[in-house]
Design a protein around this motif. Sequence first.
Motif, PDB file in Angstrom:
ATOM      1  N   VAL A 151       0.271   3.980   6.880  1.00  0.00           N
ATOM      2  CA  VAL A 151       0.032   4.817   8.338  1.00  0.00           C
ATOM      3  C   VAL A 151       1.488   5.021   8.705  1.00  0.00           C
ATOM      4  CG1 VAL A 151      -1.092   6.945   9.426  1.00  0.00           C
ATOM      5  CG2 VAL A 151      -2.335   5.913   7.140  1.00  0.00           C
ATOM      6  N   ARG A 152       2.507   5.722   8.785  1.00  0.00           N
ATOM      7  CA  ARG A 152       3.855   5.943  10.089  1.00  0.00           C
ATOM      8  C   ARG A 152       3.635   6.958  10.472  1.00  0.00           C
ATOM      9  NH1 ARG A 152       8.240   3.148   5.455  1.00  0.00           N
ATOM     10  NH2 ARG A 152       7.035   0.860   4.909  1.00  0.00           N
TER      11      ARG A 152
ATOM     12  N   LYS B 150       0.552  -1.243  -0.211  1.00  0.00           N
ATOM     13  CA  LYS B 150       0.127  -0.189  -0.306  1.00  0.00           C
ATOM     14  C   LYS B 150       0.922   0.848  -0.067  1.00  0.00           C
ATOM     15  CE  LYS B 150      -4.103  -1.357   2.680  1.00  0.00           C
ATOM     16  NZ  LYS B 150      -4.099  -1.481   4.322  1.00  0.00           N
ATOM     17  N   PRO B 151       0.179   2.442  -0.359  1.00  0.00           N
ATOM     18  CA  PRO B 151       1.178   3.605  -0.321  1.00  0.00           C
ATOM     19  C   PRO B 151       1.352   3.896   0.831  1.00  0.00           C
ATOM     20  CG  PRO B 151      -0.514   3.935  -1.706  1.00  0.00           C
ATOM     21  CD  PRO B 151      -0.774   2.601  -1.772  1.00  0.00           C
ATOM     22  N   SER B 152       2.501   4.746   1.391  1.00  0.00           N
ATOM     23  CA  SER B 152       3.215   4.639   2.642  1.00  0.00           C
ATOM     24  C   SER B 152       2.866   6.560   2.720  1.00  0.00           C
ATOM     25  CB  SER B 152       4.371   4.837   2.867  1.00  0.00           C
ATOM     26  OG  SER B 152       4.845   5.503   3.716  1.00  0.00           O
ATOM     27  N   VAL B 153       1.963   6.477   3.870  1.00  0.00           N
ATOM     28  CA  VAL B 153       1.682   8.169   4.310  1.00  0.00           C
ATOM     29  C   VAL B 153       2.549   8.522   5.662  1.00  0.00           C
ATOM     30  CG1 VAL B 153      -0.186   9.968   5.032  1.00  0.00           C
ATOM     31  CG2 VAL B 153      -0.795   7.778   3.504  1.00  0.00           C
ATOM     32  N   LEU B 154       3.070   9.077   6.289  1.00  0.00           N
ATOM     33  CA  LEU B 154       4.126   9.217   7.098  1.00  0.00           C
ATOM     34  C   LEU B 154       3.878  10.915   7.824  1.00  0.00           C
ATOM     35  CD1 LEU B 154       6.773   9.262   7.983  1.00  0.00           C
ATOM     36  CD2 LEU B 154       7.845  10.776   7.376  1.00  0.00           C
ATOM     37  N   VAL B 155       2.670  10.232   8.700  1.00  0.00           N
ATOM     38  CA  VAL B 155       2.512  11.633   9.556  1.00  0.00           C
ATOM     39  C   VAL B 155       3.383  12.385  10.767  1.00  0.00           C
ATOM     40  CG1 VAL B 155       0.657  12.201  11.173  1.00  0.00           C
ATOM     41  CG2 VAL B 155       0.536  10.537   9.272  1.00  0.00           C
ATOM     42  N   ALA B 156       3.973  13.717   9.878  1.00  0.00           N
ATOM     43  CA  ALA B 156       5.093  13.400  11.053  1.00  0.00           C
ATOM     44  C   ALA B 156       4.770  14.721  12.231  1.00  0.00           C
ATOM     45  CB  ALA B 156       6.326  14.406  10.035  1.00  0.00           C
ATOM     46  N   GLU B 157       3.686  15.011  12.212  1.00  0.00           N
ATOM     47  CA  GLU B 157       2.909  15.752  13.549  1.00  0.00           C
ATOM     48  C   GLU B 157       2.100  15.282  14.109  1.00  0.00           C
ATOM     49  OE1 GLU B 157       3.911  19.945  13.644  1.00  0.00           O
ATOM     50  OE2 GLU B 157       4.700  19.534  11.606  1.00  0.00           O
ATOM     51  N   GLU B 158       1.082  15.679  15.103  1.00  0.00           N
ATOM     52  CA  GLU B 158       0.080  15.002  15.333  1.00  0.00           C
ATOM     53  C   GLU B 158      -1.415  15.256  15.193  1.00  0.00           C
ATOM     54  OE1 GLU B 158      -1.137  16.661  19.591  1.00  0.00           O
ATOM     55  OE2 GLU B 158      -2.959  15.031  19.564  1.00  0.00           O
ATOM     56  N   LEU B 159      -2.147  14.365  13.985  1.00  0.00           N
ATOM     57  CA  LEU B 159      -3.160  14.479  13.092  1.00  0.00           C
ATOM     58  C   LEU B 159      -4.005  13.631  13.700  1.00  0.00           C
ATOM     59  CD1 LEU B 159      -2.918  15.172  10.077  1.00  0.00           C
ATOM     60  CD2 LEU B 159      -3.487  12.714   9.948  1.00  0.00           C
ATOM     61  N   SER B 160      -5.472  14.442  13.867  1.00  0.00           N
ATOM     62  CA  SER B 160      -6.871  14.088  14.178  1.00  0.00           C
ATOM     63  C   SER B 160      -6.667  12.538  14.328  1.00  0.00           C
ATOM     64  CB  SER B 160      -7.807  14.502  13.925  1.00  0.00           C
ATOM     65  OG  SER B 160      -8.135  14.579  12.822  1.00  0.00           O
TER      66      SER B 160
ATOM     67  N   LEU C  99      -6.813  10.032  10.839  1.00  0.00           N
ATOM     68  CA  LEU C  99      -5.731   8.780  10.389  1.00  0.00           C
ATOM     69  C   LEU C  99      -6.976   8.555  10.005  1.00  0.00           C
ATOM     70  CD1 LEU C  99      -4.129   9.046  13.659  1.00  0.00           C
ATOM     71  CD2 LEU C  99      -3.172   9.262  11.350  1.00  0.00           C
ATOM     72  N   ALA C 100      -7.983   7.733  10.633  1.00  0.00           N
ATOM     73  CA  ALA C 100      -9.157   6.942  10.499  1.00  0.00           C
ATOM     74  C   ALA C 100      -9.519   6.675   9.283  1.00  0.00           C
ATOM     75  CB  ALA C 100     -10.225   7.142  11.419  1.00  0.00           C
ATOM     76  N   LEU C 101      -9.108   8.223   8.305  1.00  0.00           N
ATOM     77  CA  LEU C 101      -9.519   8.308   6.881  1.00  0.00           C
ATOM     78  C   LEU C 101      -8.742   7.569   5.870  1.00  0.00           C
ATOM     79  CD1 LEU C 101     -11.012  11.650   6.629  1.00  0.00           C
ATOM     80  CD2 LEU C 101     -12.672   9.411   6.179  1.00  0.00           C
ATOM     81  N   LEU C 102      -7.030   7.668   6.419  1.00  0.00           N
ATOM     82  CA  LEU C 102      -6.106   7.091   6.215  1.00  0.00           C
ATOM     83  C   LEU C 102      -5.928   5.330   5.907  1.00  0.00           C
ATOM     84  CD1 LEU C 102      -4.075   9.827   6.479  1.00  0.00           C
ATOM     85  CD2 LEU C 102      -4.567   9.584   4.663  1.00  0.00           C
ATOM     86  N   GLU C 103      -6.126   5.387   7.599  1.00  0.00           N
ATOM     87  CA  GLU C 103      -5.493   3.561   8.204  1.00  0.00           C
ATOM     88  C   GLU C 103      -5.670   2.503   7.042  1.00  0.00           C
ATOM     89  OE1 GLU C 103      -6.240   4.044  12.200  1.00  0.00           O
ATOM     90  OE2 GLU C 103      -3.952   5.155  11.854  1.00  0.00           O
ATOM     91  N   GLY C 104      -7.146   2.662   5.907  1.00  0.00           N
ATOM     92  CA  GLY C 104      -8.069   1.445   5.511  1.00  0.00           C
ATOM     93  C   GLY C 104      -6.483   1.269   4.471  1.00  0.00           C
ATOM     94  N   ASP C 105      -5.874   2.407   3.239  1.00  0.00           N
ATOM     95  CA  ASP C 105      -6.291   2.262   2.652  1.00  0.00           C
ATOM     96  C   ASP C 105      -4.617   2.592   2.190  1.00  0.00           C
ATOM     97  OD1 ASP C 105      -8.548   2.698   1.279  1.00  0.00           O
ATOM     98  OD2 ASP C 105      -9.012   4.100   0.703  1.00  0.00           O
ATOM     99  N   PHE C 106      -4.129   2.813   3.702  1.00  0.00           N
ATOM    100  CA  PHE C 106      -2.632   3.221   3.160  1.00  0.00           C
ATOM    101  C   PHE C 106      -1.461   2.305   4.399  1.00  0.00           C
ATOM    102  CE2 PHE C 106      -5.038   6.747   1.237  1.00  0.00           C
ATOM    103  CZ  PHE C 106      -4.781   6.722  -0.109  1.00  0.00           C
TER     104      PHE C 106
END
Length: 546
Positions: free
Chosen positions: A44-45, A21-31, A35-42
């Motif tokens: 998330v690191r 899956k494509p990788s989404v790097l979250v570099a600061e706090e995200l609501s 995160l829930a919108l991203l976690e299924g498809d990507f």
Amino acid sequence: MGRPQPVRSRRNPYKDHAVPKPSVLVAEELSPAGLALLEGDFEVRHTNGADRSQLLPALADADALIVRSATQVDAEALAAAPKLKVVARAGVGLDNVDVDASTKAGVLVVNAPTSNIISAAEQAINLLLACARNTAPAHNALVNGEWKRSKYTGVELYDKTVGIVGLGRIGALVAQRLSAFGTRIISYDPFVQPARAAQIGVEMVSLDNLLRRSDFITIHLPKNKDTVGLIGDDALAKVKPSVRVINAARGGILDEDALYRALKDGRVAGAGIDVWAKEPCTDSPLFEFENVVVAPHLGASTHEAQEKAGTQVARSVKLALSGEFVPDAVNVQGGAVAEDIKPGLPLTEKLGRIFTALAGGVASRIDVEVRGEIATHDVKVLELAALKGVFGDVVEEAVTFVNAPLLAKERGVEVNLVTSEDSGDWRNLITVHGVLPDGQKVSVSGTLSGPRHAEKLVEINGYSMEIPLSEHMAFFSYEDRPGIVGTVGALLGEARINIAGMQVSRDEEGGKALITLTVDSAIPDTTLGAISTEIRSETTRQVDLD
Ligand code: 3PG
């Protein structure tokens, strides 16, 4: 006779389940909602974007990067992220993102432009009131057992003049809210018309006038080379000694050293500071003053703002990683895309790819012509889509809506957008015309037909046709004579290539002719070569439009 030049498009890696899956790097706090919108498809690191030694290695396989204001997305960070397609700022300010370098790298930059403006406006008013009423020192004294009422006597806002420096979206929200306090509101903003300001009860004035008249000054400007230090020694020499200055915009617009000197000399009565020239800021000479109330950049730190920022950027990242147009993109020319235009984006990109396949090289001039009802909208983005297609199979780097115009410029390709509401027999018609360096002309036209917006090819180099676009297409030009269709069919049959559609177009009997084919699988180069030889094709091209 033209040599067969199979043109293979890059496959979409996300269609293939074998690839991760494509990788989404979250570099600061995200609501959590973001995160829930991203976690299924990507995949998330998380990393700490403020710490370069963590950020740079984590970027190596990131397809998307999500930041707030603490992560510097500069040329070094972009160079460390070879797969990066989108930088999403979960907030408004982009002064920590090098947008020009991102554009050069073909990386889309998006923000969440309205997510936290109410919170930011409320924080400015919060600091203004706290400053007016000595809330912070009175609190500190009381919790230390001191009941000091007269020492912390404050001032009312009623009948006072508030100067708003910068009357953009946040400044205007501050003005609307402050008007309930019975204040006079003046503002300095060279980009705002006095008539517009008057509608919200604001008098536009020069900066000098604002500095001299205001009882409170609140700053609401973006940070850039023109605004850094704008409220410095010179400006603070002009203010009333009773003024209280608020900065909940960006650190450095209000010069902290100049403010310190003005407070020390009693030339300013107080300040409310949410943002700092260097963040995080845990030690400042300003901390010594009781009449300065401070916060660690909390303007956007509300549950509501963070939820909006998180979900807005998560949606933008999803769109960006599926190759769709992102309305909140800040580095794509043309701005917002009308709903009627969106179905034309993939069609136009495909026309661009067919154009390059037929041209066999880079044109010196390209005209993107948009005709029909859609031409009543701003269709600049269709020019970008055409360029994305034109360059998609000729340059090594990924071509995006972002860097396509730069690629054209770098190669000296002159690009024009032509629009007309008259589309002849078609409801809408998009044509990519081009002139090659040797003067040869190439054109490809397509249309969207019916309620499902079926994509059809309707013209190539002046030959009319009507054939649905499909994943595998081939084109053969030759001299019109009997037996050609049979020969092509037989050779494809031998190679077990199934023909899905075929159209023969010609200028006149015995003249030049063109076969446009759609086939169920890619034609091997040997078969393409054999057909080309057998029918004495002048131009043979294949393009995979997945
Ligand atoms: C912004 O520009 O969006 C605000 O300053 C908020 O920044 P933050 O997301 O780092 O709190």
